[in-house]
Design an enzyme around this catalytic site. Sequence first.
Site, mmCIF file in Angstrom:
data_model
loop_
_atom_site.group_PDB
_atom_site.id
_atom_site.type_symbol
_atom_site.label_atom_id
_atom_site.label_comp_id
_atom_site.label_asym_id
_atom_site.label_seq_id
_atom_site.Cartn_x
_atom_site.Cartn_y
_atom_site.Cartn_z
ATOM 1 N N HIS A 91 -2.468 5.682 6.329
ATOM 2 C CA HIS A 91 -1.076 6.116 6.462
ATOM 3 C C HIS A 91 -0.999 7.586 6.035
ATOM 4 O O HIS A 91 -1.901 8.099 5.366
ATOM 5 C CB HIS A 91 -0.154 5.369 5.492
ATOM 6 C CG HIS A 91 -0.168 3.880 5.556
ATOM 7 N ND1 HIS A 91 0.221 3.165 6.653
ATOM 8 C CD2 HIS A 91 -0.471 2.959 4.610
ATOM 9 C CE1 HIS A 91 0.154 1.861 6.376
ATOM 10 N NE2 HIS A 91 -0.277 1.718 5.145
ATOM 11 N N GLN A 149 -4.802 2.240 3.403
ATOM 12 C CA GLN A 149 -4.043 0.996 3.220
ATOM 13 C C GLN A 149 -4.898 -0.178 2.764
ATOM 14 O O GLN A 149 -4.433 -1.057 2.047
ATOM 15 C CB GLN A 149 -3.311 0.642 4.533
ATOM 16 C CG GLN A 149 -4.166 0.075 5.661
ATOM 17 C CD GLN A 149 -4.924 1.145 6.440
ATOM 18 O OE1 GLN A 149 -4.770 2.324 6.182
ATOM 19 N NE2 GLN A 149 -5.732 0.716 7.397
ATOM 20 N N ARG A 160 -0.017 3.435 9.667
ATOM 21 C CA ARG A 160 -1.058 3.034 10.625
ATOM 22 C C ARG A 160 -0.586 1.766 11.343
ATOM 23 O O ARG A 160 0.064 0.917 10.744
ATOM 24 C CB ARG A 160 -2.404 2.823 9.909
ATOM 25 C CG ARG A 160 -2.402 1.723 8.824
ATOM 26 C CD ARG A 160 -2.726 0.376 9.403
ATOM 27 N NE ARG A 160 -2.697 -0.696 8.426
ATOM 28 C CZ ARG A 160 -1.663 -1.501 8.186
ATOM 29 N NH1 ARG A 160 -0.521 -1.322 8.817
ATOM 30 N NH2 ARG A 160 -1.769 -2.484 7.309
ATOM 31 N N CYS A 204 0.830 -1.216 0.000
ATOM 32 C CA CYS A 204 0.000 0.000 0.000
ATOM 33 C C CYS A 204 0.862 1.263 0.000
ATOM 34 O O CYS A 204 0.640 2.178 -0.806
ATOM 35 C CB CYS A 204 -0.932 -0.003 1.213
ATOM 36 S SG CYS A 204 -0.133 -0.506 2.748
HETATM 37 P P1 NAD Z 1 -5.456 -10.708 5.983
HETATM 38 O O1 NAD Z 1 -4.871 -11.431 7.121
HETATM 39 O O2 NAD Z 1 -6.521 -9.693 6.227
HETATM 40 O O3 NAD Z 1 -6.027 -11.749 4.917
HETATM 41 C C1 NAD Z 1 -5.350 -12.914 4.563
HETATM 42 C C2 NAD Z 1 -6.376 -14.026 4.375
HETATM 43 O O4 NAD Z 1 -5.704 -15.197 3.926
HETATM 44 C C3 NAD Z 1 -7.118 -14.389 5.663
HETATM 45 O O5 NAD Z 1 -8.497 -14.508 5.376
HETATM 46 C C4 NAD Z 1 -6.522 -15.735 6.063
HETATM 47 O O6 NAD Z 1 -7.442 -16.545 6.721
HETATM 48 C C5 NAD Z 1 -6.194 -16.309 4.689
HETATM 49 N N1 NAD Z 1 -5.183 -17.362 4.720
HETATM 50 C C6 NAD Z 1 -4.235 -17.615 5.662
HETATM 51 N N2 NAD Z 1 -3.505 -18.689 5.303
HETATM 52 C C7 NAD Z 1 -4.003 -19.128 4.113
HETATM 53 C C8 NAD Z 1 -3.687 -20.218 3.254
HETATM 54 N N3 NAD Z 1 -2.694 -21.054 3.527
HETATM 55 N N4 NAD Z 1 -4.424 -20.370 2.113
HETATM 56 C C9 NAD Z 1 -5.441 -19.519 1.803
HETATM 57 N N5 NAD Z 1 -5.786 -18.487 2.595
HETATM 58 C C10 NAD Z 1 -5.076 -18.286 3.738
HETATM 59 O O7 NAD Z 1 -4.213 -10.079 5.191
HETATM 60 P P2 NAD Z 1 -4.234 -8.828 4.203
HETATM 61 O O8 NAD Z 1 -4.065 -7.594 5.008
HETATM 62 O O9 NAD Z 1 -5.374 -8.942 3.262
HETATM 63 O O10 NAD Z 1 -2.851 -9.063 3.442
HETATM 64 C C11 NAD Z 1 -2.742 -9.919 2.326
HETATM 65 C C12 NAD Z 1 -1.560 -9.472 1.491
HETATM 66 O O11 NAD Z 1 -1.806 -8.129 1.045
HETATM 67 C C13 NAD Z 1 -0.224 -9.435 2.229
HETATM 68 O O12 NAD Z 1 0.809 -9.720 1.301
HETATM 69 C C14 NAD Z 1 -0.112 -7.976 2.659
HETATM 70 O O13 NAD Z 1 1.210 -7.554 2.868
HETATM 71 C C15 NAD Z 1 -0.731 -7.291 1.450
HETATM 72 N N6 NAD Z 1 -1.267 -5.947 1.704
HETATM 73 C C16 NAD Z 1 -1.971 -5.669 2.844
HETATM 74 C C17 NAD Z 1 -2.445 -4.382 3.043
HETATM 75 C C18 NAD Z 1 -3.188 -4.001 4.282
HETATM 76 O O14 NAD Z 1 -3.120 -2.850 4.671
HETATM 77 N N7 NAD Z 1 -3.908 -4.875 4.910
HETATM 78 C C19 NAD Z 1 -2.228 -3.391 2.090
HETATM 79 C C20 NAD Z 1 -1.558 -3.725 0.910
HETATM 80 C C21 NAD Z 1 -1.061 -5.003 0.738
#
Ligand code: NAD
Length: 336
Positions: free
Chosen positions: A219, A300, A167, A139
Amino acid sequence: MISVAVNGYGTIGKRVADAIVKQPDMRLIGVVKTSPNYEALMAHRKGIKIYVPQQSIKKFDEAGIPIAGTVEELIKTADIVVDATPNGVGAQYKSIYQQLQKNAIFQGGEKAEVADVSFSALCNYNEALNKKYIRVVSCNTTALLRTICTMGRVGKVEKVRATIVRRAADPKEVKKGPINSLIPDPATVPSHHAKDVNSVIKNLDIATMAVIAPTTLMHMHFLNITLKDKIEKKDVFSVLENTPRIVLVSSKYDVEATAELVEIARDLKRERNDIPEVMIFSDSIYVKDNEIMLMYAVHQESIVVPENIDAIRASMGARSAEESIRITNSSLGILG
Ligand code: NAD
């Protein structure tokens, strides 16, 4: 129609899934959930097909949430997978995508090496065309790249220095902190964001610092860009005003804080209060000779959603950058 599967249905996955449903050229064929939690229940109630790992079948059965099949069964029927699993888990799934010969979009929590190219739609869409594995940067990096590449249209960018106020947690992350401290993260310079920007703009002179703050809303970035030649403030404004996914907000209407931006998203009845645009505080824009300083806020949870949609089209070689960005923006109601 591009058949898309979403693996990992959390903060990013559920937003990308909803965005896919709104695309005229895409079909959401299902999502992967590992646990039958409230997000799985919501997905089921929305009519989204849920696929699970073999070992989770019993848990879903017990919770009364119907499943459509296993992860492998979903991936087999997809043209492309958006992997939105937690940091590092995407890399573990890559061998399955390779084995089943499926294209995949990874997120910023994965190392850059997981993909053929790291991606920011306004910077390097063409480089990602027909690439099997694309990584949408984080993000913070998405916001940095969107802004830097836009300023590259005002003049040649020579140097970037940025301070990132992060954040502490997403609103749903009840166990994360801090709740009463500012934590440099890391307390060394540069933070990893500079390297991440360099994964897209290879030779850019950039250094970043980051601090975690006790807020969940957005952020905030403090950006300082040095261009090769002298520029006029009006040219900076004109480019920013005419760039999609960037919005200028003015203190004239008392918009001076992230809480007020989120309140606007609420008033607009935006889904989940999302703000996928970079929100630049227009009164912060300072231009002197060849230097630009500005402040902006980054939501984010949603800023990477349009990038994921464009990355799908780029990977499938489906549209030009201009076409994809236009379709994504209009289908998602993105301003700028
Ligand atoms: P999150 O924890 O909200 O979601 C991840 C999901 O994947 C959950 O529902 C979890 O249960 C599931 N999961 C866990 N293990 C798994 C598996 N083995 N197989 C399938 N599903 C599985 O995480 P998020 O915040 O959505 O982050 C996901 C990606 O996006 C990460 O790489 C993160 O760095 C990136 N990201 C996050 C944000 C943010 O602010 N949240 C912003 C940009 C990028």
